[in-house]
Design an enzyme around this catalytic site. Structure first.
Site, PDB file in Angstrom:
ATOM      1  N   SER A 247      34.986  12.487  88.458  1.00  0.00           N
ATOM      2  CA  SER A 247      36.263  11.775  87.933  1.00  0.00           C
ATOM      3  C   SER A 247      37.494  11.758  88.629  1.00  0.00           C
ATOM      4  CB  SER A 247      36.594  12.192  86.408  1.00  0.00           C
ATOM      5  OG  SER A 247      37.238  13.409  86.420  1.00  0.00           O
ATOM      6  N   LYS A 248      38.430  10.984  88.346  1.00  0.00           N
ATOM      7  CA  LYS A 248      39.552  10.820  89.189  1.00  0.00           C
ATOM      8  C   LYS A 248      40.311  12.168  89.324  1.00  0.00           C
ATOM      9  CE  LYS A 248      43.038   7.059  88.755  1.00  0.00           C
ATOM     10  NZ  LYS A 248      43.385   6.065  87.872  1.00  0.00           N
ATOM     11  N   ARG A 249      39.965  12.934  88.014  1.00  0.00           N
ATOM     12  CA  ARG A 249      40.817  14.213  88.096  1.00  0.00           C
ATOM     13  C   ARG A 249      40.582  15.126  89.007  1.00  0.00           C
ATOM     14  NH1 ARG A 249      40.361  17.663  83.213  1.00  0.00           N
ATOM     15  NH2 ARG A 249      38.752  16.129  82.377  1.00  0.00           N
TER      16      ARG A 249
END
Ligand code: GLU
Length: 489
Positions: A247-249
């Site tokens: 994920s982007k995180r």
């Protein structure tokens, strides 16, 4: 029956690698079946919209070779292909469900719902289902805010078939009376996906596993309308590690992120194809043509895949090797231009030296230069470090056991190497160094080693002594030889 598949991203400005994989599989399946591949934008969640997000999707898909037959920017017979432009269609179908009792108006306030949850409810309690239809219609006509909810059976269970997960059974008690039409009059995903997939003639729905457990609700809607549900293919997630989804995180996760990190689109598409599908012959490097010929639903993975950037780097390196020097330079140049200390060098020549060694174009410089696109556990290497590390030159660097060189040998050779360079810089440099070794009765390797260390202060460089001299230019080469002499005298 003509196969029709679709890719239905939300335009959030971010085309996740998982989304790109869904799109790829939907494209491959449609095309190899002689069918159509459709792009539909699911933009009914107005809070998540981002300005040029639609354009990013169009451009990324076309760039990656996922050419859609129908879509917002190319048209088609089943449009509009943007959900916010289909508002009336959803309202008309929702009205039919109200009449048949498969959906109902709900007037519950936010406060009531919050209290209900605070009191321990895990799902909506069907409070408004009891309102007689005439009364509900009158309240709607009087302008009271409302949503429309699906009326899901309270007991029993539902079994459906999925091509990856097999037969899946979900008790109705696990499902909620989800909102179909929101208070802003727009549909939720839970409603729009069914209406659109049916009206657009979608035969095979390929999407992420997060929709698997809601599928019984969608089938209830198909049934309420008397429609045939599509074939379902839910894909296992792509993980960053055993516990976290990619994920982007956690850094790079979108198609564009990987392009910006210096990966080639063909390598990215090849790699994401492997994240959830393997060809029968276990080939790992392949192009779109191969995928079209070999893709099959039964090769889809039954377990989550782990995104392995080291493998993507390896694969990318294989693709980079196939580029011509010109193509390599065209890709690498924008990266090299971001590296301050490379200013003034012949970048085209440097690119030739780096070509066979780069696994990603970002390897042409240090990671600080490409900060925005770095993950914590960045795997890139800096192949031009040697151009920025000359101040590290120290006498012990001349030591090479096999070449029998050390500081003393360097001190002996360097005055000759300076004169030799002044007289022979250019094409004559290499033969001059060979002659010098022969005259001195030492190994050619010994001379080249002393020379290369003296001008780069690096045991590892992407080219030999004379290539390094060419890169530095005559004046700088001579200046460095003199400086090196100063350090060993
Ligand atoms: N808009 C949904 C998403 O981006 C689409 C899911 C589907 O393919 O049905 O996840």
């Amino acid at each position: 029956m003509k196969v029709r598949t679709r890719f239905a991203p939300s335009p959030t400005g971010y085309l996740h690698i998982g989304g790109m994989r869904t799109a790829l599989y939907a494209y491959l399946f449609a095309k190899q079946q002689g069918g159509d591949f459709i792009l539909r934008l699911e933009d009914t969640d107005r809070e998540r919209l981002v300005g040029d997000a639609a354009q990013i999707i169009y451009d990324s898909m076309k760039e990656a070779g996922l050419v859609y037959d129908e879509g917002p920017d190319v048209g088609g017979d089943y449009g509009p292909y943007i959900q916010s432009e289909r508002k009336q269609i959803y309202l008309d179908y929702a009205a039919k469900l109200i009449e048949s009792g498969d959906a109902y108006y709900c007037f519950c306030t936010k406060e009531r719902l919050e209290k209900m949850h605070a009191d321990g409810a895990t799902k909506y309690d069907k409070h408004c289902l009891g309102i007689p239809l005439e009364e509900a219609k009158a309240r709607v006509a009087a302008g009271e805010p409302y949503v429309i909810r699906q009326n899901v059976p309270e007991s029993g269970e539902y079994t459906f078939h999925d091509c990856v997960f097999g037969d899946v059974t979900v008790p109705y008690a696990d499902l909620e009376d989800n909102v179909l039409i929101k208070s802003d009059g727009l549909p939720t995903y839970n409603f729009a996906n069914v209406i659109d997939d049916h009206l657009m003639g979608i035969t095979h729905v390929i999407r992420g596993v997060e929709y698997l457990s809601s599928t019984p609700k969608y089938d209830l809607l198909y049934r309420a309308f008397g429609w045939e549900p599509p074939v379902y293919i839910h894909l296992q997630p792509i993980m960053r590690d055993a516990r976290h989804k990619l994920s982007k995180r956690y850094g790079a996760a979108s198609y564009k992120d990987f392009i910006n990190k210096g990966y080639l689109k063909d390598a990215i598409m090849n790699y994401i194809a492997l994240l959830g599908w393997s060809p029968k012959d276990n080939t790992e490097k392949f192009d779109m043509r191969y995928m079209l010929d070999n893709f099959s639903l039964d090769g889809l993975s039954k377990s989550p895949s782990i995104f392995d950037e080291a493998k993507l780097r390896w694969l990318n390196g294989e693709y980079i090797k196939e580029l011509s020097d010109e193509e390599f330079y065209a890709h690498a140049q924008p990266f090299m231009e971001q590296v301050d200390y490379l200013k003034g060098y012949d970048l085209k020549f440097l690119a030739e030296l780096l070509h066979s060694r780069c696994l990603s174009f970002a390897d042409v410089g240090p990671s600080e230069c490409f900060k925005d696109m770095r993950t914590e556990d960045d795997l890139s290497v800096n192949l031009t470090e040697f151009l920025n590390a000359y101040d590290k030159l120290s006498p012990d660097m001349f030591v090479h056991a096999k070449n029998k060189t050390d500081e003393k040998v360097a001190a002996e050779m360097l005055p000759d190497l300076i004169t030799l360079t002044e007289n022979n810089y250019g094409d004559g440099l290499y033969p001059a160094l060979e002659n010098y070794a022969a005259e001195k009765g030492v190994k050619k390797g010994a001379v080249l080693w002393v020379y290369r260390i003296a001008i780069t202060a690096s045991p590892v460089t992407p080219g030999g002594a004379t290539e390094m001299a060419r890169l530095l230019g005559k004046d700088e080469t001579v200046r460095r030889l003199k400086y090196a002499l100063g350090t060993v005298k």
